[in-house]
Design an enzyme around this catalytic site. Sequence first.
Site, PDB file in Angstrom:
ATOM      1  CD1 TRP A   9      -3.222   0.985   0.617  1.00  0.00           C
ATOM      2  CD2 TRP A   9      -2.061   2.268   2.019  1.00  0.00           C
ATOM      3  NE1 TRP A   9      -3.959   2.061   0.871  1.00  0.00           N
ATOM      4  CE2 TRP A   9      -3.075   2.994   1.897  1.00  0.00           C
ATOM      5  CE3 TRP A   9      -0.895   2.857   2.770  1.00  0.00           C
ATOM      6  CZ2 TRP A   9      -3.413   4.127   2.100  1.00  0.00           C
ATOM      7  CZ3 TRP A   9      -1.340   4.177   3.306  1.00  0.00           C
ATOM      8  CH2 TRP A   9      -2.388   4.652   3.011  1.00  0.00           C
TER       9      TRP A   9
ATOM     10  CG  ASN B 283       4.048  -4.996   5.852  1.00  0.00           C
ATOM     11  OD1 ASN B 283       4.338  -5.022   4.962  1.00  0.00           O
ATOM     12  ND2 ASN B 283       3.296  -6.151   6.752  1.00  0.00           N
TER      13      ASN B 283
ATOM     14  CD  GLU C 108     -19.318   4.000  11.666  1.00  0.00           C
ATOM     15  OE1 GLU C 108     -18.047   5.003  11.730  1.00  0.00           O
ATOM     16  OE2 GLU C 108     -19.069   3.013  11.021  1.00  0.00           O
TER      17      GLU C 108
ATOM     18  CD  GLU D 258     -14.765   3.869   5.886  1.00  0.00           C
ATOM     19  OE1 GLU D 258     -15.697   3.416   6.301  1.00  0.00           O
ATOM     20  OE2 GLU D 258     -13.799   3.544   6.175  1.00  0.00           O
TER      21      GLU D 258
ATOM     22  CG  HIS E 112     -24.410  27.164  16.769  1.00  0.00           C
ATOM     23  ND1 HIS E 112     -25.053  28.395  17.498  1.00  0.00           N
ATOM     24  CD2 HIS E 112     -25.285  26.161  17.199  1.00  0.00           C
ATOM     25  CE1 HIS E 112     -25.683  28.142  18.553  1.00  0.00           C
ATOM     26  NE2 HIS E 112     -26.255  26.896  18.286  1.00  0.00           N
TER      27      HIS E 112
ATOM     28  CE  LYS F  86     -11.465  -4.764   8.297  1.00  0.00           C
ATOM     29  NZ  LYS F  86     -12.742  -3.872   8.447  1.00  0.00           N
TER      30      LYS F  86
HETATM   31  O1  M6R Z   1      -8.568  -1.772  13.257  1.00  0.00           O
HETATM   32  P1  M6R Z   1      -9.232  -0.618  13.791  1.00  0.00           P
HETATM   33  O2  M6R Z   1     -10.439  -0.609  14.403  1.00  0.00           O
HETATM   34  O3  M6R Z   1      -8.290   0.048  14.767  1.00  0.00           O
HETATM   35  O4  M6R Z   1      -9.245   0.388  12.532  1.00  0.00           O
HETATM   36  C1  M6R Z   1      -9.368   1.877  12.878  1.00  0.00           C
HETATM   37  C2  M6R Z   1      -9.823   2.640  11.461  1.00  0.00           C
HETATM   38  O5  M6R Z   1      -8.777   2.842  10.654  1.00  0.00           O
HETATM   39  C3  M6R Z   1     -10.836   1.888  10.956  1.00  0.00           C
HETATM   40  O6  M6R Z   1     -12.025   1.901  11.686  1.00  0.00           O
HETATM   41  C4  M6R Z   1     -11.262   2.506   9.500  1.00  0.00           C
HETATM   42  O7  M6R Z   1     -11.759   4.061   9.837  1.00  0.00           O
HETATM   43  C5  M6R Z   1     -12.449   1.941   9.037  1.00  0.00           C
HETATM   44  N1  M6R Z   1     -11.926   1.893   7.422  1.00  0.00           N
HETATM   45  C6  M6R Z   1     -13.775   2.240   9.026  1.00  0.00           C
HETATM   46  O8  M6R Z   1     -14.748   1.700   8.207  1.00  0.00           O
END
Ligand code: M6R
Length: 598
Positions: A75, A101, A476, A483, A499, A593
């Site tokens: 990535w 990584n 959220e 996303e 506001h 992810k």
């Molecule tokens: O593995 P984590 O839950 O710590 O990851 C945190 C964020 O990177 C994760 O929640 C990200 O925002 C997701 N893509 C949300 O859908």
Amino acid sequence: MCGIFGYAGRDNAAERIINGLKRLEYRGYDSWGVAIADLDSEQINLVKHTGKIGEVSSEKLFDTTSTIGIGHTRWATHGGVTDTNAHPHYSTDKSFVLAQNGIVENYQELKSELISKGYEFISQTDTEVIVRLVEEELKTAQDLHEAVRQAFLKLTGRNTIIVLEKKNSHIIAVRNGSPLVIGIGNEEIIIASDTLSFADRTNKVILVENYQMVEYKNGETKLFDVKENAELKTEIIELDQADTKVEKEGFDHFMIKEIVEQRYTINEAVQYTLDELNPLLGRIKEKSSKGGQGKVYTVGAGTAGFAAMQIAFFLRKHANVNATELKAYEMESYKNLFTPEDTLIAVSQSGETADTIEAIEFAKEKGTKIASIVNMLGSTITRISDYKYFSRSGAEICVASTKAFTAQTAWGLLLALSLIGKYEEAKKVVKDLSQNLESFFEGNDFSNIKNLAKKLKDQEHFFVLGKGQNFVASLEGALKIKEITYKHFEGFAAGELKHGVIALIDQGTPVFGIISNDENKADMLSALAEVKARGGFTIGVAKENNELFDFFIETIEGHEADSIANIIPFQLISYFMALQLGNSPDKPRNLAKSVTVK
Ligand code: M6R
């Protein structure tokens, strides 16, 4: 984010590595590479490409059936997405290859030094700096093990590397920051970024800690402390296989499978006995309620950050605990506030998020105790926590997090209500929600939500309003849709509207309002009335319809867990709108992810 997969055993290594890299795909990547050591010819064959691995077969890539090699999914951080920048990278004499990584934070100064010594660079990556550094160390080191060790100690940042030598049946991997685990199979060893990647082969795992080196050489696996250069004892643990399924099971995408799974995953997350919860409950009661001075902080990033916010809300609202939510990547002003009386609750699906790990490290330095609610077994955050809880949602493969969020928040509700002696009530609330979800999903063709997705798909700007228990759901909900639809969705507290935000409302601007039958209902309806008066298109996400709604989405009854139930329509809207737009719901552009770099 990047993934590492090394294999040594009896099988065709290329086949095993490609399979392993496919199981790492969910982490997100833009290019990949596989290197195989042909021990007979003492050569390393390397194939690297941009894009997805897809249906690539090992026979098409390699004409060797070697049983040792390494692979990587990249990535991009330093250097564009090109075949050359993909990992692994050859050493100048092609005697070894290396993949990384993480990020080498001091790569610029190291690179300048190496250039002044005559080294040439082929790629734009920070990783190639490590390759050349190992070459430089090899001039004086007694062997590759020592050269890698010395080079590694010169790197700053969070980085984990894997090296394959062309001879000696030799793989070395070193961890700092980015995750690394060893799978012990039947006459085979796998060195990888997560346990999911080899869950089809073994559940026997050795967890590698920071500054530890794994060395596989001629059939033997050893673990070393890199700083001390001392051999360490290894401990093999057995993970629960049920937690590691990575199949779509008849669904078109992991996302919809994971959304539907919430009918039981939220209930799994609260299957803790009081005995299991008591250590954390006792700590919070002693330090942060009944006159205790300790604060409770919750922390996470992205969706997990919103789950952390919701957990803090539950602790304040239900248990009168002085709980504050922190964003893992904005900790600076809090660093000096942590005390040994405080408790930090870290929330994470992967348990490997670099920002969250760093936040935990800040707090730990000050003696603050760490609790965590994590989905991945054996992950770093779990290992560095004093009170460890799992959300038990099973593997979440879709990049956009769904079932992890609802499980974490359900656990938070259990925690908050248990603090005030309502453990049984909490379990009942979540169980009832679970049953309501079962009926909701049963035979549902989601036609209402599909119609809305179709109607709105060409709009560019959307707003989501929430208040009180539904404020986090507005944030959220908006993130979920952003996303995977790539549309501008913004979540706001309804109170924020007049506001400033109201200036954005124009003829037809879609505005969602999340409304529970609670003390905030009247304010929420007023907010939607104000939107409607300015020509906005109102979408009520509520228990019953109202004349103020231009479109109505009926929500699932959740009672105290309403805020958890109310996120589900947004997950579904994001999924169906992404499909309408032709986007990939499981692998949205630019996202990874597991965000293991800062
Ligand atoms: O593995 P984590 O839950 O710590 O990851 C945190 C964020 O990177 C994760 O929640 C990200 O925002 C997701 N893509 C949300 O859908």
